[in-house]
Design a protein around this motif. Structure first.
Motif, PDB file in Angstrom:
ATOM      1  N   PHE B  45      10.126  35.164   1.515  1.00  0.00           N
ATOM      2  CA  PHE B  45      11.331  34.530   1.679  1.00  0.00           C
ATOM      3  C   PHE B  45      12.459  35.536   1.542  1.00  0.00           C
ATOM      4  CE2 PHE B  45       9.059  30.736   1.253  1.00  0.00           C
ATOM      5  CZ  PHE B  45       9.403  29.953   2.217  1.00  0.00           C
ATOM      6  N   ILE B  46      12.151  36.850   0.981  1.00  0.00           N
ATOM      7  CA  ILE B  46      13.273  37.863   0.868  1.00  0.00           C
ATOM      8  C   ILE B  46      13.039  38.662   2.057  1.00  0.00           C
ATOM      9  CG2 ILE B  46      14.092  39.564  -0.751  1.00  0.00           C
ATOM     10  CD1 ILE B  46      12.252  38.076  -3.050  1.00  0.00           C
ATOM     11  N   ASP B  47      14.392  39.259   2.606  1.00  0.00           N
ATOM     12  CA  ASP B  47      14.296  40.228   3.695  1.00  0.00           C
ATOM     13  C   ASP B  47      14.115  41.349   3.203  1.00  0.00           C
ATOM     14  OD1 ASP B  47      14.531  41.107   5.843  1.00  0.00           O
ATOM     15  OD2 ASP B  47      16.561  40.312   6.555  1.00  0.00           O
ATOM     16  N   LEU B  48      13.057  42.186   3.621  1.00  0.00           N
ATOM     17  CA  LEU B  48      12.850  43.425   2.892  1.00  0.00           C
ATOM     18  C   LEU B  48      12.302  44.345   4.324  1.00  0.00           C
ATOM     19  CD1 LEU B  48      10.399  42.668  -0.012  1.00  0.00           C
ATOM     20  CD2 LEU B  48      12.635  43.430  -0.160  1.00  0.00           C
ATOM     21  N   GLY B  49      12.721  43.914   5.518  1.00  0.00           N
ATOM     22  CA  GLY B  49      12.599  44.413   6.748  1.00  0.00           C
ATOM     23  C   GLY B  49      11.286  44.990   6.805  1.00  0.00           C
ATOM     24  N   VAL B  50      10.915  46.139   7.068  1.00  0.00           N
ATOM     25  CA  VAL B  50       9.316  46.481   7.420  1.00  0.00           C
ATOM     26  C   VAL B  50       8.675  46.635   6.161  1.00  0.00           C
ATOM     27  CG1 VAL B  50       9.863  48.229   9.491  1.00  0.00           C
ATOM     28  CG2 VAL B  50      10.254  48.945   7.016  1.00  0.00           C
ATOM     29  N   LEU B  51       9.203  46.366   5.151  1.00  0.00           N
ATOM     30  CA  LEU B  51       8.156  46.243   3.823  1.00  0.00           C
ATOM     31  C   LEU B  51       7.569  45.020   3.788  1.00  0.00           C
ATOM     32  CD1 LEU B  51       9.998  48.184   1.086  1.00  0.00           C
ATOM     33  CD2 LEU B  51       8.156  48.886   2.291  1.00  0.00           C
ATOM     34  N   ASN B  52       8.137  43.823   4.329  1.00  0.00           N
ATOM     35  CA  ASN B  52       7.564  42.558   4.216  1.00  0.00           C
ATOM     36  C   ASN B  52       6.194  42.560   4.456  1.00  0.00           C
ATOM     37  OD1 ASN B  52      10.645  41.328   4.645  1.00  0.00           O
ATOM     38  ND2 ASN B  52       9.480  40.195   3.295  1.00  0.00           N
ATOM     39  N   PRO B  53       5.541  42.891   5.779  1.00  0.00           N
ATOM     40  CA  PRO B  53       4.153  43.188   6.091  1.00  0.00           C
ATOM     41  C   PRO B  53       3.719  44.015   5.186  1.00  0.00           C
ATOM     42  CG  PRO B  53       5.465  43.651   8.094  1.00  0.00           C
ATOM     43  CD  PRO B  53       6.498  43.284   7.096  1.00  0.00           C
ATOM     44  N   VAL B  54       4.093  44.994   4.667  1.00  0.00           N
ATOM     45  CA  VAL B  54       3.392  46.115   4.091  1.00  0.00           C
ATOM     46  C   VAL B  54       3.070  45.374   2.548  1.00  0.00           C
ATOM     47  CG1 VAL B  54       3.581  48.132   2.799  1.00  0.00           C
ATOM     48  CG2 VAL B  54       4.371  47.928   5.110  1.00  0.00           C
ATOM     49  N   ILE B  55       4.030  44.741   1.957  1.00  0.00           N
ATOM     50  CA  ILE B  55       3.632  44.131   0.768  1.00  0.00           C
ATOM     51  C   ILE B  55       2.601  42.879   0.767  1.00  0.00           C
ATOM     52  CG2 ILE B  55       4.886  42.756  -0.987  1.00  0.00           C
ATOM     53  CD1 ILE B  55       7.435  44.346  -0.772  1.00  0.00           C
ATOM     54  N   ALA B  56       3.103  42.131   1.944  1.00  0.00           N
ATOM     55  CA  ALA B  56       1.963  40.958   1.898  1.00  0.00           C
ATOM     56  C   ALA B  56       0.653  41.450   2.171  1.00  0.00           C
ATOM     57  CB  ALA B  56       2.404  40.025   3.142  1.00  0.00           C
ATOM     58  N   LEU B  57       0.380  42.490   2.992  1.00  0.00           N
ATOM     59  CA  LEU B  57      -0.891  43.026   3.159  1.00  0.00           C
ATOM     60  C   LEU B  57      -1.479  43.933   1.729  1.00  0.00           C
ATOM     61  CD1 LEU B  57      -1.139  44.238   6.580  1.00  0.00           C
ATOM     62  CD2 LEU B  57      -2.221  42.270   5.753  1.00  0.00           C
ATOM     63  N   ALA B  58      -0.572  44.226   1.040  1.00  0.00           N
ATOM     64  CA  ALA B  58      -1.041  45.029  -0.038  1.00  0.00           C
ATOM     65  C   ALA B  58      -1.460  44.224  -0.992  1.00  0.00           C
ATOM     66  CB  ALA B  58       0.175  45.953  -0.885  1.00  0.00           C
ATOM     67  N   ILE B  59      -0.744  42.829  -1.281  1.00  0.00           N
ATOM     68  CA  ILE B  59      -1.149  41.684  -2.174  1.00  0.00           C
ATOM     69  C   ILE B  59      -2.408  41.294  -1.728  1.00  0.00           C
ATOM     70  CG2 ILE B  59      -0.415  39.431  -3.117  1.00  0.00           C
ATOM     71  CD1 ILE B  59       2.397  40.410  -3.006  1.00  0.00           C
ATOM     72  N   ALA B  60      -2.676  40.782  -0.402  1.00  0.00           N
ATOM     73  CA  ALA B  60      -3.668  40.469   0.093  1.00  0.00           C
ATOM     74  C   ALA B  60      -5.032  41.354  -0.310  1.00  0.00           C
ATOM     75  CB  ALA B  60      -3.610  40.205   1.763  1.00  0.00           C
ATOM     76  N   CYS B  61      -4.819  42.783   0.024  1.00  0.00           N
ATOM     77  CA  CYS B  61      -5.804  43.524  -0.569  1.00  0.00           C
ATOM     78  C   CYS B  61      -6.171  43.640  -1.862  1.00  0.00           C
ATOM     79  CB  CYS B  61      -5.655  45.023   0.241  1.00  0.00           C
ATOM     80  SG  CYS B  61      -5.438  45.256   1.930  1.00  0.00           S
ATOM     81  N   PHE B  62      -5.274  43.591  -2.589  1.00  0.00           N
ATOM     82  CA  PHE B  62      -5.354  43.516  -4.110  1.00  0.00           C
ATOM     83  C   PHE B  62      -6.378  42.158  -4.429  1.00  0.00           C
ATOM     84  CE2 PHE B  62      -3.876  41.839  -8.307  1.00  0.00           C
ATOM     85  CZ  PHE B  62      -4.357  42.945  -9.145  1.00  0.00           C
TER      86      PHE B  62
END
Lengths: 245, 111
Positions: B45-62
């Motif tokens: 829900f926080i607008d982080l621009g291109v970082l949104n998919p990066v963070i979401a996938l990093a959490i998923a990988c973790f």
């Protein structure tokens, strides 16, 4: 007693007296080797599954780059809270499955059966929530095909939504096709898993898996956790990364 | 002569006693996974621009890593199984990289 020489002598004695557990097949030297071979085979199967789902993830990645606006619009029709709850439900079921493996290891039949049944209940809860989501897609004409409506994407009611041109709005069907293909294949894996769980419960009630030989439970656990991992990636890709803000 | 039940560590490493992972580890991983799920939804829900998919996938990988290592016991498994899983994932990454490098290096629209 710990010298390798004695262990070898012991191995020979076992062979002569046939003093090994009934479930140890003759082409394996030890129970541990048999167990390792079973896990190895299961992991090879799971790697083929990674490639199977990987193809769909790859398609999603490329089409999302091609039709980004359509994918954003499609993604925002999903209910983020139902997705979050379903993720939690699936993680709970992975936990109960892990505990089922532990119970089998500790040879506790009652708790094994309880945890397997809990896993079935949580798996069915996941499918139930998924069914609610699917039903909504049919009602809102968001299922690709003859009854699909691009109207809601050309003239969106959500003030935060970006109105799409008709040709881009058509491409939301690509998003929904991938949504149904990926979550549908995932749901099929859940249905297969629950069917196998039912058999495992019946056999566990009959005393199986709690007398030392539990490769079946262990390998089924690997399968169940794998299906959980697929959802762990589907959830952010389909629900989270394209929110309107 | 009794059967050497506790032979692990002294004998050939391939014939180690099986490691039983207990409820404490499972509970810890379970709660970590739930916290990560909450975190990834909150970040969405926080607008982080291109970082949104990066963070979401990093959490998923973790999260996936935790499941593989502890629920699927790879952390406690033999080198053979560790290598099998690692080589499978490596192969998957090779396929993704090669497909993407093909897509981004084509002269789209020029043929």
């Amino acid at each position: 007693m710990d010298s390798p020489a004695i262990a070898t002598v012991n191995g020979e004695m076992q062979a002569e007296a046939h003093a090994h557990p009934a479930y140890l097949r003759h082409h394996f030297e030890t129970v541990e080797q048999q167990r390792e071979a079973a896990s190895f085979g299961m992991w090879l199967f799971l790697l083929t599954e990674v490639m199977f789902f990987g193809g769909m993830f790859m398609a999603y990645l490329i089409y999302r780059n091609w039709y980004h606006a359509a994918f954003v619009a499609g993604s925002n029709t999903l209910n983020i809270w139902l997705g979050t709850i379903n993720t939690a439900v699936l993680i709970c079921s992975s936990f109960t499955m892990a505990m089922a493996v532990y119970s089998a290891e500790k040879r506790r039949r009652k708790s094994l059966v309880t945890y397997l049944i809990l896993t079935i209940v949580l798996g069915l809860a996941f499918l139930g929530i998924k069914a609610v989501e699917y039903a909504e897609k049919f009602e809102l004409h968001q299922v690709p095909g003859a009854s699909f409506s691009i109207e809601q994407f050309v003239h969106p009611t959500d003030p935060k939504a970006v109105a799409l041109a008709p040709d881009m709005a058509e491409k939301t069907q690509v998003y929904f096709s991938l949504y149904f293909a990926m979550t549908g294949m995932h749901a099929l894996h859940m249905i297969i898993g629950i069917s196998i769980l039912l058999i495992l419960v019946v056999r566990a009630l009959g005393g199986a898996y709690t007398e030392g030989h539990m490769s079946t439970i262990e390998n089924f656990g690997l399968y169940w956790h794998f299906v959980d991992i697929v959802w762990i990636f589907l959830f952010p890709l389909l629900y989270l990364i394209s929110r309107y803000r | 002569m009794s059967h050497p039940e506790s032979q692990h560590g002294s004998m050939d490493l391939e014939h180690q006693e099986h490691h039983v992972v207990g409820p404490k580890v499972y509970l810890l991983i379970f709660f970590t996974l739930l916290v990560c799920t909450g975190l990834t939804t909150w970040v969405a829900f926080i607008d982080l621009g291109v970082l949104n998919p990066v963070i979401a996938l990093a959490i998923a990988c973790f999260k996936a890593g935790l499941v593989v290592l502890f629920f699927m016991h790879i952390h406690y498994s033999s080198k053979l199984l560790k290598l099998t899983v690692a080589s499978g994932l490596f192969m998957f990454l090779v396929l993704i990289t090669m497909t993407l490098s093909d897509y981004i290096s084509r002269a789209w629209g020029l043929w």
